[in-house]
Scaffold this motif. Structure first.
Motif, short mmCIF file in Angstrom:
data_model
loop_
_atom_site.label_atom_id
_atom_site.label_comp_id
_atom_site.label_asym_id
_atom_site.label_seq_id
_atom_site.Cartn_x
_atom_site.Cartn_y
_atom_site.Cartn_z
N CYS A 14 -10.38 -0.08 -30.68
CA CYS A 14 -10.48 -1.38 -31.33
C CYS A 14 -9.77 -1.33 -32.68
O CYS A 14 -10.40 -1.03 -33.70
CB CYS A 14 -11.96 -1.74 -31.50
SG CYS A 14 -12.20 -3.46 -31.84
N ARG A 16 -8.07 -2.26 -36.20
CA ARG A 16 -8.44 -3.20 -37.25
C ARG A 16 -7.27 -4.14 -37.53
O ARG A 16 -6.12 -3.82 -37.29
CB ARG A 16 -8.82 -2.45 -38.51
CG ARG A 16 -10.06 -1.61 -38.30
CD ARG A 16 -10.50 -0.94 -39.57
NE ARG A 16 -11.66 -0.12 -39.34
CZ ARG A 16 -12.92 -0.55 -39.45
NH1 ARG A 16 -13.15 -1.78 -39.79
NH2 ARG A 16 -13.92 0.26 -39.21
N GLY A 17 -7.60 -5.31 -38.02
CA GLY A 17 -6.57 -6.29 -38.34
C GLY A 17 -5.82 -5.89 -39.60
O GLY A 17 -6.01 -4.82 -40.17
N THR A 18 -4.95 -6.78 -40.06
CA THR A 18 -4.12 -6.47 -41.22
C THR A 18 -4.95 -6.38 -42.50
O THR A 18 -4.56 -5.71 -43.44
CB THR A 18 -3.04 -7.55 -41.40
OG1 THR A 18 -3.68 -8.83 -41.48
CG2 THR A 18 -2.09 -7.54 -40.23
N LYS A 21 -10.32 -5.49 -41.46
CA LYS A 21 -11.56 -5.90 -40.80
C LYS A 21 -11.36 -5.93 -39.30
O LYS A 21 -10.24 -6.01 -38.80
CB LYS A 21 -11.98 -7.28 -41.30
CG LYS A 21 -12.28 -7.28 -42.78
CD LYS A 21 -12.84 -8.58 -43.23
CE LYS A 21 -13.15 -8.47 -44.71
NZ LYS A 21 -13.80 -9.61 -45.24
N THR A 23 -11.17 -7.26 -35.56
CA THR A 23 -10.65 -8.51 -35.01
C THR A 23 -11.70 -9.20 -34.15
O THR A 23 -12.74 -8.62 -33.81
CB THR A 23 -9.39 -8.23 -34.17
OG1 THR A 23 -9.76 -7.37 -33.10
CG2 THR A 23 -8.31 -7.57 -35.00
N ALA A 24 -11.43 -10.41 -33.76
CA ALA A 24 -12.35 -11.18 -32.93
C ALA A 24 -12.53 -10.51 -31.57
O ALA A 24 -13.62 -10.52 -31.01
CB ALA A 24 -11.83 -12.60 -32.75
N LYS A 25 -11.47 -9.91 -31.03
CA LYS A 25 -11.57 -9.21 -29.74
C LYS A 25 -12.54 -8.04 -29.85
O LYS A 25 -13.34 -7.79 -28.95
CB LYS A 25 -10.20 -8.73 -29.31
CG LYS A 25 -10.19 -8.00 -27.99
CD LYS A 25 -8.79 -7.57 -27.61
CE LYS A 25 -8.78 -6.88 -26.28
NZ LYS A 25 -9.12 -5.48 -26.32
N CYS A 26 -12.48 -7.31 -30.95
CA CYS A 26 -13.38 -6.17 -31.15
C CYS A 26 -14.82 -6.63 -31.22
O CYS A 26 -15.71 -6.01 -30.63
CB CYS A 26 -13.00 -5.43 -32.42
SG CYS A 26 -11.40 -4.65 -32.34
#
Length: 56
Positions: A14, A16-18, A21, A23-26
């Motif tokens: 999973c 992490r985003g930029t 944090k 992401t919504a998928k995680c």
């Protein structure tokens, strides 16, 4: 444990985003796992309680 981590590196399932944090998928995967686990646990407890005459 440290030796095992060197042999088999942990896959990051999973990313992490930029912003660093999750992401919504995680969060969706986490929520699905939590829901399945809690419902499974509740069902297991129900089955044990309804069939408690077999154990006592």
């Amino acid at each position: 444990m440290a030796v095992w981590q060197r042999i088999v590196p942990r896959a990051q399932t999973c990313p992490r985003g930029t912003t660093g944090k999750l992401t919504a998928k995680c969060w969706s995967e986490f929520n699905a796992g939590w829901t399945v686990g809690s419902c499974g646990g509740a069902l297991f407890a129900f089955l044990l309680l309804t069939n408690s005459s077999l154990f006592f």
